[in-house]
Each structure stands twice: as C-alpha cells, then as structure tokens.
Motif scaffolding. Sequence first.
Motif, PDB file in Angstrom:
ATOM      1  N   ALA A 124       0.831  -1.208   0.000  1.00 34.42           N
ATOM      2  CA  ALA A 124       0.000   0.000   0.000  1.00 34.42           C
ATOM      3  C   ALA A 124       0.869   1.264   0.000  1.00 34.42           C
ATOM      4  O   ALA A 124       0.527   2.268  -0.643  1.00 34.42           O
ATOM      5  N   CYS A 126       3.776   1.469  -1.434  1.00 40.49           N
ATOM      6  CA  CYS A 126       4.254   1.574  -2.815  1.00 40.49           C
ATOM      7  C   CYS A 126       3.174   2.167  -3.719  1.00 40.49           C
ATOM      8  O   CYS A 126       3.463   3.028  -4.569  1.00 40.49           O
ATOM      9  N   GLU A 127       1.946   1.711  -3.545  1.00 45.63           N
ATOM     10  CA  GLU A 127       0.851   2.223  -4.373  1.00 45.63           C
ATOM     11  C   GLU A 127       0.666   3.723  -4.162  1.00 45.63           C
ATOM     12  O   GLU A 127       0.540   4.494  -5.127  1.00 45.63           O
ATOM     13  N   ASN A 128       0.675   4.142  -2.912  1.00 42.46           N
ATOM     14  CA  ASN A 128       0.551   5.563  -2.598  1.00 42.46           C
ATOM     15  C   ASN A 128       1.714   6.346  -3.205  1.00 42.46           C
ATOM     16  O   ASN A 128       1.525   7.397  -3.821  1.00 42.46           O
ATOM     17  N   TYR A 130       3.664   5.535  -5.745  1.00 44.43           N
ATOM     18  CA  TYR A 130       3.625   5.565  -7.207  1.00 44.43           C
ATOM     19  C   TYR A 130       2.671   6.642  -7.707  1.00 44.43           C
ATOM     20  O   TYR A 130       2.973   7.374  -8.656  1.00 44.43           O
ATOM     21  N   GLU A 131       1.518   6.754  -7.056  1.00 42.57           N
ATOM     22  CA  GLU A 131       0.542   7.769  -7.444  1.00 42.57           C
ATOM     23  C   GLU A 131       1.089   9.185  -7.247  1.00 42.57           C
ATOM     24  O   GLU A 131       0.712  10.120  -7.969  1.00 42.57           O
ATOM     25  N   GLY A 162       4.344  -5.454  -9.650  1.00 42.37           N
ATOM     26  CA  GLY A 162       3.377  -4.363  -9.660  1.00 42.37           C
ATOM     27  C   GLY A 162       3.905  -3.062 -10.222  1.00 42.37           C
ATOM     28  O   GLY A 162       3.135  -2.251 -10.755  1.00 42.37           O
ATOM     29  N   TYR A 163       5.221  -2.882 -10.141  1.00 48.45           N
ATOM     30  CA  TYR A 163       5.817  -1.604 -10.553  1.00 48.45           C
ATOM     31  C   TYR A 163       7.090  -1.876 -11.345  1.00 48.45           C
ATOM     32  O   TYR A 163       8.200  -1.599 -10.892  1.00 48.45           O
TER      33      TYR A 163
END
Length: 378
Positions: A124, A126-128, A130-131, A162-163
């Motif tokens: 999570a 990483c997701e934050n 990346y955005e 994922g990235y």
Amino acid sequence: SGVLEFDGWVKISIISANIMKTHVKKGYKRGSKAMDVAQKLIREHNLTREEFVELIKMADDPQVDALLADEAVRIRKEVYGTDVYTRGLIEFTNYCKNDCYYCGIRRSNPNAKRYRLTEDEILACCENGYELGFRTFVLQGGEDPYYNDDRMVDIVKKIRAGYPDCAITLSIGEKSYESYKRFREAGADRYLLRHETANDAHYRKLHPEEMSLAVRKQCLYDLKELGYQVGAGFMVGSPEQTEETLADDLVFLKELEPQMVGIGPFIPHHDTMFAEEPSGSVPLTLFLLSVIRIMLPHVLLPATTALGTADPFGREKGLQHGANVVMPNLSPVKNRKQYDLYDNKICTGEDAAECRGCLGRRVESVGFELVSDRGDFR
C-alpha cells in the motif's frame, strides 16, 4: 541572500554557489596549504590519506568550503543537470537483532515501541508513492529475523511485478552472499549499507564485539559483485571520530567506488550510551558532501533527513554542496515516530503527499527541480 515566500511561509534563502564563487575570487589565498590540497582534489578527484586529513582540518575555512562547494555543484549539474531524485522510504520494521551503541532501535533498548508492517501495508505504501510520482522504493528496516529470505524475496517479487518501471532498493543490513543473490534475482536493484566508519578501532567504539568492520566491508564488495547499485556512508561527528578516521572513510569510499553515498551528522538518541554526546557538525557534513561529489563525480548523493533534522535548511544546503537526492517518507504516519534511530527526527507527522510537496518547494527555492524519475546512476 534574500527572502523567498511561497505557500504562505517565509524562508531565508541560502547564498548561491555563484555568489560564493565571487567571494572566493576576491580574497583567494593561492599560497595556503589547504587551498593547494583543495585544488589537487579538484584536479585529480583523489588525495592521499595524509592530504585528506589536512583538508578536513581546514573544513572551517570559508574560502576552501566555497571553492569545493562551487566545484561540487558544477560537477553535479554537468552529470545530472538540476534534477533532484526522490527515494520513497518505507521503514517497514524497527525490530533489530543488533545492539549498535548509537542506535535508538538497538535490541537492548526496552523503551523502543516495536512494529512490523505487513506485506499488504508495504504494498500500500508503494501504491501511494507511485501515485505521487515516486519511481524508487527503499525498503529499510532493522536486521529483523522475522523478515527471512523467503519473506523478503516474496515482497520484492510483488513490488517488481506491480511496478516494473520502478527501482527497488533494500536497506536491511548484513546478509550472506546467497541471500543478496536471491534478493537480486527477485528484482532488487540497489542496496544501502552504510559502513559507519572505515577505521577498525573506531568501529569497535560504536558497535558490540559480535559485529565486525571486516564483515561489513565484505558485504559491500559482495553486493557490488552481484551487480547492485551499492550505497555506503557514515555519520559525521560520531563519538571519538577524528580527522584521521574521517580520512579513512574517504580513502575507503574511493577504493569501493559505490554508486551511492549517504552521510549525515551524528544525532544522539536519549536511550543510548551516547545520549549526552554532542551532535555532529552541519558545516563539516556539508564540506564532506562537496568532497565526496568531487571524488566520485557520478555518485548519487542524498541530502539526508539527519541533515534536515540538525539544521532547518540542511537539505537545501546539502543540494548546494553537491547532493542530488532526497528521501521523503512513505511509511504510515502511525509508525513514523517508532522508527526512532535518533532524537527529534523530522517529517514524522505529515503524510507522503505533504512531505513531497514541501520538499519540492524547498528544492526549487535553491535552483533545482524535484523529478519523477528512477534516478539511476550515470
């Protein structure tokens, strides 16, 4: 100097490198020994150990400092332009099996409030990130046996899947060659392992007997052999550090030629044996940033959180002494204060978006630009 105002707050600008250059030229001490040594460093990108000692002893000479800062900024602009790279820091565990005397999360500190992020929490972050435009994730933690090789490989593989356009950096301490090999094969690109001091006697002052400088150095060479972009580094002003031990650090860095070097002022932690020791010098840290940039022109060189903790404008000053990396925190805000390596650490209460926005404004205020880029070694 002057005053810059943006987003409702005011800050004093730092003297630019070009202005410093003008001051140097007006009163240039061509015959001084320190200036001669500084000029040799600029010409040859290296010095003998004895010359490094001589140079460090003159670190408080404003002319020498200005000359080296100007050259450091010139080099970093030549290699990397005005780009400043972000590393999204994810501090995923503060458990540690080691007992380093200076560290707030050492195993024998009963007051440390321990935590571990779950795999989902790490992803999570990483997701934050990346955005928000981060393209490098740094997984940093104590040497926590819970995160064994299998768990770390699984985490790295999931981040890589994922990235795929992002760099994955690990900073999880001393491991075996085989462990490092597995992490590399799983998709890790970079590894940060500060050597802390390259002088064995000084190392003994900072670490318990079961730890070894020889092991630490071997880990760094193993990482290089495996093809990682490798980061080393040290604290400035740690207890019993001398000009000679600092010279040993510089000699070692030149020998190792890492792709990244992280240095910052020593800041004591209240629950360690060094609680009453003075903090390291910000001016000396800045001076050494310039020296390292000149020694290793292509190095990725952070303006560290410790530098920003020791001086409200430390990171801006770091950029003006050759740094080109900053490391905002992507860790959950609820855990930030628990990753308590030293006292009064900054940026523990703001979310990642706030932290990145603040850093962007700070970076721009001294003539550089925060970019969304992996920021690979060139």
